[in-house]
Design an enzyme around this catalytic site. Structure first.
Site, mmCIF file in Angstrom:
data_model
loop_
_atom_site.group_PDB
_atom_site.id
_atom_site.type_symbol
_atom_site.label_atom_id
_atom_site.label_comp_id
_atom_site.label_asym_id
_atom_site.label_seq_id
_atom_site.Cartn_x
_atom_site.Cartn_y
_atom_site.Cartn_z
ATOM 1 N N TRP A 250 1.061 -1.169 0.057
ATOM 2 C CA TRP A 250 -0.075 -0.067 -0.043
ATOM 3 C C TRP A 250 0.772 1.323 -0.046
ATOM 4 O O TRP A 250 0.589 2.383 -0.622
ATOM 5 C CB TRP A 250 -0.714 -0.093 1.084
ATOM 6 C CG TRP A 250 -1.793 1.193 1.383
ATOM 7 C CD1 TRP A 250 -2.976 1.541 0.822
ATOM 8 C CD2 TRP A 250 -1.469 2.458 2.039
ATOM 9 N NE1 TRP A 250 -3.662 2.763 1.155
ATOM 10 C CE2 TRP A 250 -2.464 3.293 1.993
ATOM 11 C CE3 TRP A 250 -0.257 2.709 2.958
ATOM 12 C CZ2 TRP A 250 -2.398 4.714 2.468
ATOM 13 C CZ3 TRP A 250 -0.277 3.951 3.417
ATOM 14 C CH2 TRP A 250 -1.237 4.705 3.201
ATOM 15 N N HIS A 251 1.999 1.155 0.768
ATOM 16 C CA HIS A 251 2.971 2.265 0.680
ATOM 17 C C HIS A 251 3.689 2.697 -0.549
ATOM 18 O O HIS A 251 3.933 4.008 -0.504
ATOM 19 C CB HIS A 251 3.880 2.180 1.782
ATOM 20 C CG HIS A 251 3.536 2.238 3.034
ATOM 21 N ND1 HIS A 251 2.739 1.111 4.036
ATOM 22 C CD2 HIS A 251 3.418 3.380 4.082
ATOM 23 C CE1 HIS A 251 2.336 1.711 5.151
ATOM 24 N NE2 HIS A 251 2.853 3.068 5.262
ATOM 25 N N GLY A 252 3.674 1.874 -1.582
ATOM 26 C CA GLY A 252 4.151 2.088 -2.683
ATOM 27 C C GLY A 252 4.412 1.090 -3.506
ATOM 28 O O GLY A 252 4.452 -0.274 -3.222
#
Length: 477
Positions: free
Chosen positions: A325-327
């Protein structure tokens, strides 16, 4: 438009005056002011993506009503999966398409099949991960009959686009935020003053701590191959406080300015670096995201109700998805995997629900063990942050390897400026303030609040004037 910019310092008072003193007659006019302000705020990033925010808002608003009005179970499922597919589809195209295309191409090239992937030349719309998750939680809750659909489009639009949380959270729930925007707010001076204190303290975290640490962390990570062991250790240490000051500072500013408008947002940080194990850390770090994955992924997968094998599987899924989700980079997936490994012994020993209370230290042996557990948890967290910060997994392993092999602990000079050990004293002072304040929201209120407020503003102005690092880390997610 950043929270720590001059343009925002002009924007916020204007919205505040219009909201409370011009268009304060009804709830509808208050909400209209905030929606217009929110759309203007978002368009300052890139007006071309404003349509995406509006479309996402209308999609979830309409499908939420259709899900509630559906006469059959099949109809509910069709509308539910329709909106889920489109929401995740947009997120996948803008955020993950190039990652998957590159990864698949590299796989084929490794098998001897030379390919050239077709990549999209588009920038990531700011805040897309956050407002997408706002909408997803809303339609999921309607589908599971936890809430009723919202029929007032203005109220729902404000829930999705409210500018304090729009680009980097916290990730709000309809059950918490919608009831607040559906009633007229009355000005509360004490609440507004509390909001000012919290906003300024968040600004201190961002400008004084995060941006100062960023200068050194960036210089070390960008030139890690020429750094000795001490420098590399300091780089990880600086980045740990950079990302904490950056993200928790943003969250404090969001919560603080929202109180200026009479609206409470979910708390997103609860002094995570004082955690005694990694499970406690994740109960205190990015709380809104952790609880979102718990409620909408971990529990539907079976949660902790099954056998140990299912618990382990679900734990790794949660951490891997959280990392992704963060990248769109393998480094974030590796970061999630490492945290899952940290969590595993606690799960196997059934100690993942320990340390639920606020940590206390006394002059005894038990407190010494608690202190060591906090230090070890922080060091493990710093090790994982190296993967989060590195450009590739190979670079992260190389960085860690050089910590143990370069074996030099002398002070080094950088191209832009030498290591200034006063920054370590600054960080230690910040830690002491955080420790003393761990049972409250922020440290400015209380005795001598006016003096503390003045000192904080002076520190922000003094360091912010010479800082060229303005952007927030989580804006890229």
């Amino acid at each position: 438009m950043f929270f720590n910019s001059l343009s925002f310092a002009i924007f916020l008072p204007i919205v505040f005056v219009l909201y409370w003193f011009v268009f304060n007659k009804t709830k509808s006019t208050q909400n209209a002011v905030l929606i217009i302000a929110s759309y203007y705020f978002y368009s300052c990033w890139d007006w071309r993506f404003l349509f995406l925010l509006v479309f996402s808002t209308f999609l979830d608003y309409y499908t939420g009503i259709r899900i509630e009005k559906a006469k059959t179970s099949m109809g509910r499922k069709l509308w539910f999966w329709f909106t889920i597919t489109i929401n995740l589809g947009f997120l996948g195209i803008f955020k993950y398409y190039n990652f998957f295309a590159d990864s698949f191409s590299e796989l084929l090239n490794g098998l001897g099949l030379q390919t050239s992937p077709l990549l999209l030349n588009v920038i990531l719309p700011v805040g897309i991960s956050f407002y997408t998750f706002h909408g997803l939680s809303y339609v999921i809750d309607i589908y599971l009959r936890r809430i009723k659909a919202e029929y007032n489009f203005v109220d729902y639009s404000l829930f999705v686009s409210y500018f304090p949380l729009l680009v980097a959270g916290p990730i709000e729930r309809a059950t918490h935020l919608l009831p607040q925007v559906k009633v007229k707010r009355m000005f509360d001076f004490d609440k507004a003053k509390e909001g000012v204190y919290q906003f300024v303290w968040g600004l201190v975290k961002k400008v004084v701590i995060a941006d100062t640490c960023a200068t050194y962390a960036n210089a070390i990570f960008d030139n890690y191959e020429s750094m000795n062991s001490l420098s590399l250790l300091l780089g990880a240490f600086y980045f740990a406080f950079q990302i904490y000051g950056d993200f928790s500072g943003y969250s404090d500013m969001a919560l603080g300015m929202s109180k200026l408008f009479g609206i409470d947002l979910l708390r997103n940080f609860n002094y995570p670096y004082f955690s005694r194990d990694i499970a406690e850390f994740w109960r205190r770090w990015h709380i809104s995201l952790s609880s979102w994955f718990r409620d909408y992924l971990y529990i539907p997968l079976g949660g902790s109700s099954g056998g140990m094998g299912m618990k382990i599987r679900n734990t790794f899924i949660i951490f891997l998805v959280s990392g992704f989700w963060h990248g769109a980079n393998w480094t974030f997936i590796a970061w999630g995997f490492i945290n899952a490994l940290y969590f595993l012994p606690l799960l196997l020993l059934k100690k993942n629900r320990s340390n639920m209370e606020t940590v206390q230290l006394y002059w005894n042996f038990d407190s010494f063990k608690v202190f060591l557990s906090m230090i070890s948890t922080f060091l493990l967290t710093c090790l994982a942050w190296i993967f989060f910060r590195a450009k590739s997994i190979g670079e992260a392993f190389d960085y860690i390897g050089r910590i143990f092999t370069n074996q030099s602990f002398q002070s080094q000079y950088l191209e832009n400026e030498r290591y200034n050990y006063e920054i370590i004293l600054l960080i230690l002072g910040f830690v002491l303030v955080e420790w003393k304040s761990r049972t409250q929201v922020e440290p400015i209120s209380g005795k001598y609040s006016s003096l503390k407020l003045a000192l904080c503003i002076a520190a922000v102005v003094a360091l912010g004037t010479y800082s060229d690092y303005k952007e927030f880390i989580y804006f890229q997610f």
